[in-house]
Design a protein around this motif. Structure first.
Motif, PDB file in Angstrom:
ATOM      1  N   ASP A 133       0.737  -0.969   0.244  1.00 22.89           N
ATOM      2  CA  ASP A 133       0.493   0.278  -0.148  1.00 22.89           C
ATOM      3  C   ASP A 133       0.930   0.832  -0.460  1.00 22.89           C
ATOM      4  O   ASP A 133       1.350   1.532   0.584  1.00 22.89           O
ATOM      5  CB  ASP A 133      -0.806  -0.080   0.883  1.00 22.89           C
ATOM      6  N   ILE A 134       1.008   1.832  -0.858  1.00 24.62           N
ATOM      7  CA  ILE A 134       1.198   3.626  -0.831  1.00 24.62           C
ATOM      8  C   ILE A 134       0.527   4.531  -0.422  1.00 24.62           C
ATOM      9  O   ILE A 134      -0.614   4.236  -1.686  1.00 24.62           O
ATOM     10  CB  ILE A 134       2.218   3.558  -2.240  1.00 24.62           C
ATOM     11  N   ARG A 135       0.899   5.676   0.182  1.00 26.25           N
ATOM     12  CA  ARG A 135       0.239   7.356   0.140  1.00 26.25           C
ATOM     13  C   ARG A 135       0.740   8.302   0.289  1.00 26.25           C
ATOM     14  O   ARG A 135       2.046   8.103   0.593  1.00 26.25           O
ATOM     15  CB  ARG A 135      -1.119   6.421   1.036  1.00 26.25           C
ATOM     16  N   ALA A 136      -0.051   9.315  -0.680  1.00 24.36           N
ATOM     17  CA  ALA A 136       1.180  10.015   0.063  1.00 24.36           C
ATOM     18  C   ALA A 136       0.532  10.618   1.137  1.00 24.36           C
ATOM     19  O   ALA A 136      -0.853  10.460   1.496  1.00 24.36           O
ATOM     20  CB  ALA A 136       0.129  11.309  -0.576  1.00 24.36           C
ATOM     21  N   VAL A 137       1.636  11.333   1.859  1.00 24.42           N
ATOM     22  CA  VAL A 137       1.428  12.320   3.451  1.00 24.42           C
ATOM     23  C   VAL A 137       0.723  13.756   3.239  1.00 24.42           C
ATOM     24  O   VAL A 137       1.667  14.480   2.613  1.00 24.42           O
ATOM     25  CB  VAL A 137       2.468  12.165   4.314  1.00 24.42           C
ATOM     26  N   LYS A 138      -0.320  13.269   3.860  1.00 20.27           N
ATOM     27  CA  LYS A 138      -1.176  14.538   3.743  1.00 20.27           C
ATOM     28  C   LYS A 138      -1.040  15.481   4.823  1.00 20.27           C
ATOM     29  O   LYS A 138      -1.067  17.043   4.567  1.00 20.27           O
ATOM     30  CB  LYS A 138      -3.058  14.953   2.807  1.00 20.27           C
ATOM     31  N   ASP A 139      -0.668  14.856   6.053  1.00 14.30           N
ATOM     32  CA  ASP A 139      -0.708  15.277   7.479  1.00 14.30           C
ATOM     33  C   ASP A 139       0.249  14.790   8.553  1.00 14.30           C
ATOM     34  O   ASP A 139      -0.161  13.648   8.096  1.00 14.30           O
ATOM     35  CB  ASP A 139      -2.364  15.219   7.777  1.00 14.30           C
ATOM     36  N   GLU A 140       1.389  15.269   8.368  1.00 16.76           N
ATOM     37  CA  GLU A 140       2.634  14.549   9.309  1.00 16.76           C
ATOM     38  C   GLU A 140       2.414  14.068  10.083  1.00 16.76           C
ATOM     39  O   GLU A 140       2.650  12.756  10.313  1.00 16.76           O
ATOM     40  CB  GLU A 140       3.828  14.887   8.774  1.00 16.76           C
ATOM     41  N   GLN A 141       1.562  14.791  10.896  1.00 19.45           N
ATOM     42  CA  GLN A 141       1.251  14.309  12.266  1.00 19.45           C
ATOM     43  C   GLN A 141       0.726  13.507  12.602  1.00 19.45           C
ATOM     44  O   GLN A 141       0.942  12.536  13.255  1.00 19.45           O
ATOM     45  CB  GLN A 141       0.747  15.996  13.289  1.00 19.45           C
ATOM     46  N   HIS A 142      -0.591  13.237  11.944  1.00 16.50           N
ATOM     47  CA  HIS A 142      -1.432  12.171  11.717  1.00 16.50           C
ATOM     48  C   HIS A 142      -0.526  10.660  11.411  1.00 16.50           C
ATOM     49  O   HIS A 142      -0.620   9.708  11.653  1.00 16.50           O
ATOM     50  CB  HIS A 142      -2.362  11.997  10.714  1.00 16.50           C
ATOM     51  N   ALA A 143       0.261  11.206   9.955  1.00 17.97           N
ATOM     52  CA  ALA A 143       0.908   9.618   9.122  1.00 17.97           C
ATOM     53  C   ALA A 143       1.654   9.439  10.725  1.00 17.97           C
ATOM     54  O   ALA A 143       2.148   7.748  10.664  1.00 17.97           O
ATOM     55  CB  ALA A 143       1.488   9.877   8.120  1.00 17.97           C
ATOM     56  N   ALA A 144       2.782  10.039  11.490  1.00 17.09           N
ATOM     57  CA  ALA A 144       4.053  10.106  12.071  1.00 17.09           C
ATOM     58  C   ALA A 144       2.179   8.883  13.244  1.00 17.09           C
ATOM     59  O   ALA A 144       3.481   7.465  13.716  1.00 17.09           O
ATOM     60  CB  ALA A 144       4.523  11.305  12.266  1.00 17.09           C
ATOM     61  N   THR A 145       1.429   9.630  13.464  1.00 12.34           N
ATOM     62  CA  THR A 145       1.555   9.068  14.978  1.00 12.34           C
ATOM     63  C   THR A 145       0.888   7.682  14.516  1.00 12.34           C
ATOM     64  O   THR A 145       0.716   7.021  15.176  1.00 12.34           O
ATOM     65  CB  THR A 145      -0.339   9.765  15.526  1.00 12.34           C
ATOM     66  N   TYR A 146       0.338   7.518  13.767  1.00  9.18           N
ATOM     67  CA  TYR A 146      -0.455   5.833  12.651  1.00  9.18           C
ATOM     68  C   TYR A 146       0.850   5.337  13.296  1.00  9.18           C
ATOM     69  O   TYR A 146       0.477   4.281  13.812  1.00  9.18           O
ATOM     70  CB  TYR A 146      -0.945   6.337  11.056  1.00  9.18           C
ATOM     71  N   VAL A 147       1.915   5.309  11.952  1.00  9.88           N
ATOM     72  CA  VAL A 147       3.114   4.292  12.732  1.00  9.88           C
ATOM     73  C   VAL A 147       3.635   4.227  13.748  1.00  9.88           C
ATOM     74  O   VAL A 147       4.139   3.080  14.535  1.00  9.88           O
ATOM     75  CB  VAL A 147       4.308   5.046  11.867  1.00  9.88           C
ATOM     76  N   ALA A 148       3.656   5.060  14.749  1.00 12.44           N
ATOM     77  CA  ALA A 148       4.189   5.237  15.909  1.00 12.44           C
ATOM     78  C   ALA A 148       3.098   4.177  16.808  1.00 12.44           C
ATOM     79  O   ALA A 148       4.133   4.311  17.989  1.00 12.44           O
ATOM     80  CB  ALA A 148       4.102   6.771  16.400  1.00 12.44           C
ATOM     81  N   LYS A 149       1.682   3.546  16.875  1.00  4.29           N
ATOM     82  CA  LYS A 149       1.137   3.181  17.798  1.00  4.29           C
ATOM     83  C   LYS A 149       1.705   1.934  17.438  1.00  4.29           C
ATOM     84  O   LYS A 149       1.171   1.230  18.520  1.00  4.29           O
ATOM     85  CB  LYS A 149       0.104   3.815  16.956  1.00  4.29           C
ATOM     86  N   TYR A 150       2.697   1.518  16.987  1.00  8.86           N
ATOM     87  CA  TYR A 150       2.571   0.092  16.740  1.00  8.86           C
ATOM     88  C   TYR A 150       4.341  -0.295  17.746  1.00  8.86           C
ATOM     89  O   TYR A 150       3.978  -1.322  18.081  1.00  8.86           O
ATOM     90  CB  TYR A 150       2.167  -0.264  15.723  1.00  8.86           C
ATOM     91  N   LEU A 151       4.723   0.993  18.196  1.00  5.44           N
ATOM     92  CA  LEU A 151       5.616   0.488  18.901  1.00  5.44           C
ATOM     93  C   LEU A 151       4.914  -0.310  19.978  1.00  5.44           C
ATOM     94  O   LEU A 151       5.381  -0.371  20.809  1.00  5.44           O
ATOM     95  CB  LEU A 151       6.201   1.929  18.812  1.00  5.44           C
ATOM     96  N   THR A 152       4.298   0.556  20.227  1.00  5.50           N
ATOM     97  CA  THR A 152       3.826  -0.174  22.015  1.00  5.50           C
ATOM     98  C   THR A 152       3.372  -0.528  22.429  1.00  5.50           C
ATOM     99  O   THR A 152       2.736  -1.850  23.622  1.00  5.50           O
ATOM    100  CB  THR A 152       3.139   1.188  22.887  1.00  5.50           C
ATOM    101  N   LYS A 153       2.876  -1.620  21.349  1.00  7.91           N
ATOM    102  CA  LYS A 153       1.599  -2.517  21.248  1.00  7.91           C
ATOM    103  C   LYS A 153       3.092  -3.859  21.752  1.00  7.91           C
ATOM    104  O   LYS A 153       3.787  -3.833  21.330  1.00  7.91           O
ATOM    105  CB  LYS A 153       0.859  -2.939  20.075  1.00  7.91           C
ATOM    106  N   GLN A 154       2.187  -4.802  21.631  1.00  6.38           N
ATOM    107  CA  GLN A 154       2.990  -6.248  21.897  1.00  6.38           C
ATOM    108  C   GLN A 154       3.423  -6.613  20.359  1.00  6.38           C
ATOM    109  O   GLN A 154       2.692  -6.787  19.359  1.00  6.38           O
ATOM    110  CB  GLN A 154       2.112  -6.766  22.185  1.00  6.38           C
ATOM    111  N   LEU A 155       4.494  -7.112  20.273  1.00  6.86           N
ATOM    112  CA  LEU A 155       5.531  -7.468  18.874  1.00  6.86           C
ATOM    113  C   LEU A 155       6.029  -8.878  18.743  1.00  6.86           C
ATOM    114  O   LEU A 155       6.789  -8.969  20.148  1.00  6.86           O
ATOM    115  CB  LEU A 155       6.650  -6.306  18.801  1.00  6.86           C
ATOM    116  N   SER A 156       5.439  -9.861  18.517  1.00  5.39           N
ATOM    117  CA  SER A 156       5.085 -11.011  18.310  1.00  5.39           C
ATOM    118  C   SER A 156       7.095 -11.390  17.862  1.00  5.39           C
ATOM    119  O   SER A 156       7.165 -12.393  16.695  1.00  5.39           O
ATOM    120  CB  SER A 156       3.942 -11.664  18.555  1.00  5.39           C
ATOM    121  N   ALA A 157       8.271 -10.188  17.558  1.00  6.22           N
ATOM    122  CA  ALA A 157       9.295 -10.688  16.676  1.00  6.22           C
ATOM    123  C   ALA A 157      10.062 -11.349  17.099  1.00  6.22           C
ATOM    124  O   ALA A 157      10.213 -11.828  18.337  1.00  6.22           O
ATOM    125  CB  ALA A 157      10.061  -9.239  16.169  1.00  6.22           C
ATOM    126  N   PRO A 158      11.093 -12.087  16.535  1.00 12.13           N
ATOM    127  CA  PRO A 158      12.134 -13.370  17.299  1.00 12.13           C
ATOM    128  C   PRO A 158      13.053 -12.747  17.954  1.00 12.13           C
ATOM    129  O   PRO A 158      13.034 -10.901  17.804  1.00 12.13           O
ATOM    130  CB  PRO A 158      12.823 -13.762  16.400  1.00 12.13           C
TER     131      PRO A 158
END
Length: 192
Positions: A133-158
């Motif tokens: 999926d590719i999208r143009a960023v229209k609102d930098e704050q919204h895009a950054a918030t969306y990406v950063a929300k995954y930082l504090t969720k549990q990650l089942s990475a090796p």
């Protein structure tokens, strides 16, 4: 996390702050770190938001998918820079896992236009998955918030996988905990 440390004393008054574990999943440490990285990522003025997936059919396990995507991502960046040799392409990426544990990458890019057809074909060749999926960023704050929300969720990475990464020139300053990240409600003073 939360144990106290005396950081100042004198004239019979002691000041203590909680010790920080600095874990992204910690309810005390994660949110201020996420806010800090969100502000830095928004300040980097990303132009493009990508989601790059792993094919469940192409991998025996989530661990195999993580290994494959971890090697596919730098190759993808190399091909993108070859596609646009005159552009200064910078990025920040964050892992997210599905309920089944399979990974995908959320990426903020500062880059010129990328054709979706090229993106899908390149990711298919490198990661075995045409789902992008590719999208143009229209609102930098919204895009950054969306990406950063995954930082504090549990990650089942090796074990040993970082939650996020950025190219050297993406963030306007290095990411680190600052004195602004301390919770003022967690400071104690007492007299002897």
């Amino acid at each position: 996390c939360g144990s106290t440390s005396i950081v100042g004393h004198g004239h019979g008054i002691h000041v203590a702050f909680p010790m920080r574990c600095r874990s992204w999943e910690c309810r005390r440490c994660g949110p201020p770190m996420r806010r800090r990285l969100t502000a830095l990522a928004a300040g980097a003025q990303p132009t493009t938001f990508l989601t790059l997936t792993a094919s469940v059919l192409a991998h025996r396990s989530p661990e195999a998918a993580f290994r494959h995507l971890r090697t596919a991502w730098p190759r993808f960046v190399h091909r993108l820079r070859r596609l646009r040799p005159d552009a200064d392409i910078q990025y920040l990426w964050v892992w997210e896992t599905t309920k089944a544990g399979f990974p995908h990458l959320h990426v903020l890019l500062r880059a010129p236009y990328i054709p979706q057809r090229w993106l899908a074909a390149t990711w298919q060749a490198l990661a075995g998955s045409p789902v992008v999926d590719i999208r143009a960023v229209k609102d930098e704050q919204h895009a950054a918030t969306y990406v950063a929300k995954y930082l504090t969720k549990q990650l089942s990475a090796p074990r040993g996988y970082r939650r996020w990464g950025a190219s050297a020139g993406f963030l306007p300053e290095p990411f680190r905990m600052t004195s602004d990240d301390k919770d003022p409600g967690m400071t104690w003073e007492w007299s002897q």
